[in-house]
Design an enzyme around this catalytic site. Structure first.
Site, PDB file in Angstrom:
ATOM      1  CB  CYS A 280      37.232 -48.021  43.904  1.00 55.49           C
ATOM      2  SG  CYS A 280      38.168 -47.325  42.556  1.00 55.49           S
TER       3      CYS A 280
HETATM    4  N1  LIG Z   1      42.024 -47.761  39.676  1.00 58.21           N
HETATM    5  C1  LIG Z   1      40.742 -47.858  39.338  1.00 58.21           C
HETATM    6  O1  LIG Z   1      40.295 -48.908  38.884  1.00 58.21           O
HETATM    7  C2  LIG Z   1      39.802 -46.675  39.480  1.00 58.21           C
HETATM    8  C3  LIG Z   1      38.516 -46.777  38.920  1.00 58.21           C
HETATM    9  C4  LIG Z   1      37.649 -45.690  38.999  1.00 58.21           C
HETATM   10  C5  LIG Z   1      38.063 -44.521  39.665  1.00 58.21           C
HETATM   11  N2  LIG Z   1      39.313 -44.451  40.220  1.00 58.21           N
HETATM   12  C6  LIG Z   1      39.682 -43.182  40.856  1.00 58.21           C
HETATM   13  O2  LIG Z   1      40.571 -42.498  39.963  1.00 58.21           O
HETATM   14  C7  LIG Z   1      41.532 -41.746  40.714  1.00 58.21           C
HETATM   15  C8  LIG Z   1      42.950 -42.143  40.309  1.00 58.21           C
HETATM   16  O3  LIG Z   1      43.130 -43.509  40.639  1.00 58.21           O
HETATM   17  P1  LIG Z   1      44.294 -44.397  40.029  1.00 58.21           P
HETATM   18  O4  LIG Z   1      43.949 -45.803  40.373  1.00 58.21           O
HETATM   19  O5  LIG Z   1      44.547 -44.047  38.612  1.00 58.21           O
HETATM   20  O6  LIG Z   1      45.528 -43.890  40.923  1.00 58.21           O
HETATM   21  P2  LIG Z   1      47.076 -44.216  40.694  1.00 58.21           P
HETATM   22  O7  LIG Z   1      47.713 -44.150  42.014  1.00 58.21           O
HETATM   23  O8  LIG Z   1      47.214 -45.449  39.861  1.00 58.21           O
HETATM   24  O9  LIG Z   1      47.595 -43.017  39.785  1.00 58.21           O
HETATM   25  C9  LIG Z   1      47.594 -41.695  40.201  1.00 58.21           C
HETATM   26  C10 LIG Z   1      48.745 -40.974  39.516  1.00 58.21           C
HETATM   27  O10 LIG Z   1      48.679 -39.606  39.900  1.00 58.21           O
HETATM   28  C11 LIG Z   1      50.000 -39.149  40.108  1.00 58.21           C
HETATM   29  N3  LIG Z   1      49.929 -37.964  40.955  1.00 58.21           N
HETATM   30  C12 LIG Z   1      49.714 -37.854  42.280  1.00 58.21           C
HETATM   31  N4  LIG Z   1      49.672 -36.570  42.649  1.00 58.21           N
HETATM   32  C13 LIG Z   1      49.848 -35.837  41.540  1.00 58.21           C
HETATM   33  C14 LIG Z   1      49.897 -34.448  41.272  1.00 58.21           C
HETATM   34  N5  LIG Z   1      49.739 -33.548  42.245  1.00 58.21           N
HETATM   35  N6  LIG Z   1      50.102 -34.064  40.001  1.00 58.21           N
HETATM   36  C15 LIG Z   1      50.273 -34.974  39.023  1.00 58.21           C
HETATM   37  N7  LIG Z   1      50.225 -36.298  39.199  1.00 58.21           N
HETATM   38  C16 LIG Z   1      50.017 -36.720  40.451  1.00 58.21           C
HETATM   39  C17 LIG Z   1      50.715 -40.330  40.732  1.00 58.21           C
HETATM   40  O11 LIG Z   1      52.119 -40.219  40.571  1.00 58.21           O
HETATM   41  C18 LIG Z   1      50.127 -41.490  39.911  1.00 58.21           C
HETATM   42  O12 LIG Z   1      50.879 -41.749  38.751  1.00 58.21           O
HETATM   43  C19 LIG Z   1      41.200 -42.001  42.183  1.00 58.21           C
HETATM   44  O13 LIG Z   1      40.329 -40.997  42.627  1.00 58.21           O
HETATM   45  C20 LIG Z   1      40.450 -43.322  42.145  1.00 58.21           C
HETATM   46  O14 LIG Z   1      39.579 -43.455  43.236  1.00 58.21           O
HETATM   47  C21 LIG Z   1      40.199 -45.500  40.128  1.00 58.21           C
END
Ligand SMILES: NC(=O)c1ccc[n+]([C@@H]2O[C@H](COP(=O)([O-])OP(=O)(O)OC[C@H]3O[C@@H](n4cnc5c(N)ncnc54)[C@H](O)[C@@H]3O)[C@@H](O)[C@H]2O)c1
Length: 445
Positions: A280
């Protein structure tokens, strides 16, 4: 009559069915999986959709791939039928709401890459029904939900947002590694495309989240999330800058922060480190920088903070060189151990970790670099540091540790015995104030 039935035909199988009570969560990563389990805990049936077949199969076997998400809980919800993982996006036809939690990285030019959001939009659009709610949770620049995502959903479904289906943005505030931070307890901002969309989204989240904060639009909700992350990035840059300045004056920044935070108002402590990490803080602020240009605006604070934070690994390397020099050693050929690969304490997430940058810089100067991290036993493939993939965390015993010329502490996991490290290591560069004893072999960076 003919005309009427013709017009209705394409939507025939997509009308809202009263029995649709399940929801779909797209993207079962660090955000999507805990959210899915929170809904399941509250009795909502969840279909988790992900393009990663390996994850889907692991989840359906009741396995976890995130340290702080217990496998036993996944298994229990799979068994009760409250949670199922799938790669079949046609299952969106069975749900009343779809929550999108897919990645939003930067591309190689450090510009927003919203292709994951748009690909999700394309995959779900043909299966949307009248009355379905779609909520985007991925962090992104203001306008993504009601412009790019809306257009993708409308053109793939022939439905109209705000009239035929509901659309909203609700940012995630997951805090991995913090045991006191529970998804259901963290207040959640919700902004709909129309007031009715906001109502629908609030009604959905009320089933699983205690406190909801409605705002007037998707754009305000998107902008609020960016403010939260920019706030962290700028404040971390400020203490990183002060660390360098105070160090030159012979003043310990950690002691300064500990003293300043006794002020009961108007101050919030932030801590210096070897550089920004995680999914992030190093990324999200630049979503705004990019979008602001469209409006002829410049985000000077964001860019300055980025500059200071990305200079930190170089500062740490310079300290390591000084520390080696004091022992009469060159960095070339020196055996260097990095302690902590995860980007923050007590998590197994090494995405964007500054440890990778340090390892690259030190190796580039001829050092022999190894790492130790109990949460990252082996390095997974990464986009930018793929050459480290497959490298294993080194052993933790006196013989191994004392063999390194220098140890650089980059992440202070609670499970790492830093007192033991202090007694075993020949020389330490500590970027996290992990070594409390002040001795000549410990260098602050
Ligand atoms: N990790 C954190 O602490 C956090 C906190 C707040 C916000 N975010 C935001 O949340 C969002 C997700 O982050 P995350 O950390 O969970 O990511 P991540 O990489 O852990 O998980 C994303 C998932 O989405 C899947 N994916 C990708 N493309 C896809 C598609 N077209 N259809 C279905 N699934 C798909 C991937 O296989 C993966 O399992 C991002 O925008 C991030 O900035 C993350």
């Amino acid at each position: 009559m003919n005309k009427k039935s013709k017009a209705r035909r394409p939507r025939k199988n997509r009308s809202a069915k009263p029995s649709r009570t399940a929801i779909a969560i797209v993207g079962l990563g660090y955000v999507g999986l805990p959210l899915a389990l929170q809904f399941a805990r509250k009795g909502v049936s969840v279909i988790g959709l992900d393009i990663d077949q390996v994850k889907v199969e692991a989840l359906n076997r009741g396995e976890s791939y995130i340290k702080h998400v217990p496998a036993s809980e996944i298994g229990a919800h799979v068994k009760s039928g409250r949670f199922v993982a799938s790669s079949d996006f046609s299952r969106v036809e069975q749900v009343e709401a779809v929550i999108i939690c897919v990645p939003t990285p930067l591309n190689r030019y450090r510009e927003p890459d919203i292709s994951y959001i748009l690909n999700t939009g394309k995959a779900i659009a043909p299966h949307l029904s009248r009355g379905t709610l779609v909520v985007l949770e991925s962090t992104t620049y203001p306008g993504t939900t009601e412009q790019e995502l809306k257009e993708t959903l409308e053109s793939g479904s022939t439905l109209v947002a705000g009239r035929d289906f509901h659309l909203a943005f609700s940012p995630e505030r997951e805090d991995p590694g913090n045991k006191n931070s529970r998804v259901g307890e963290i207040p959640k901002i919700v902004g709909g495309y129309t007031p009715r969309c906001t109502e629908k989204a609030i009604a959905l989240y009320q089933r699983a989240i205690k406190t909801l904060v409605p705002v007037s639009s998707c754009r305000v909700a998107e902008a609020s999330k960016l403010l939260e992350n920019i706030f962290r990035s700028v404040n971390i840059a400020l203490v990183n800058e002060l660390k360098v300045v105070y160090d030159a004056m012979g003043i310990d920044i950690w002691e300064v922060i500990a003293a300043a935070k006794t002020k009961p108002f108007g101050f919030m402590p932030f801590y210096p480190g070897p550089g920004l990490g995680g999914h992030c803080i190093p990324i999200d602020p630049f979503y705004l920088t990019w979008k602001a240009r469209e409006f002829g605006q410049h985000t000077r604070f964001i860019e300055l903070a980025g500059e200071i934070n990305t200079a930190m690994p170089h500062y740490v390397v310079a300290k390591a060189i000084d520390a080696l020099n004091a022992q009469g050693k060159a960095v070339k050929g020196a055996r260097v151990l990095i302690v902590g690969l995860a980007y923050k304490p007590d998590v197994d997430d090494a995405r964007e970790s500054p440890s990778f940058v340090l390892m690259d810089l030190l190796q580039g100067k001829g050092a022999k670099v190894a790492y130790h991290d109990p949460y990252v036993p082996v390095i997974s493939p990464t986009r930018e540091h793929s050459h480290w993939a497959g490298t294993r965390s080194c052993r933790w015993d006196r013989r191994t540790i004392s063999n390194f010329d220098i140890v650089v502490i980059t992440t202070a996991h609670k499970c790492v015995d830093h007192a033991q490290l202090e007694s075993w290591a020949r020389c330490i560069v500590d970027t996290r104030n992990a070594i409390l004893a002040r001795s000549r072999k410990v260098w602050r960076a």
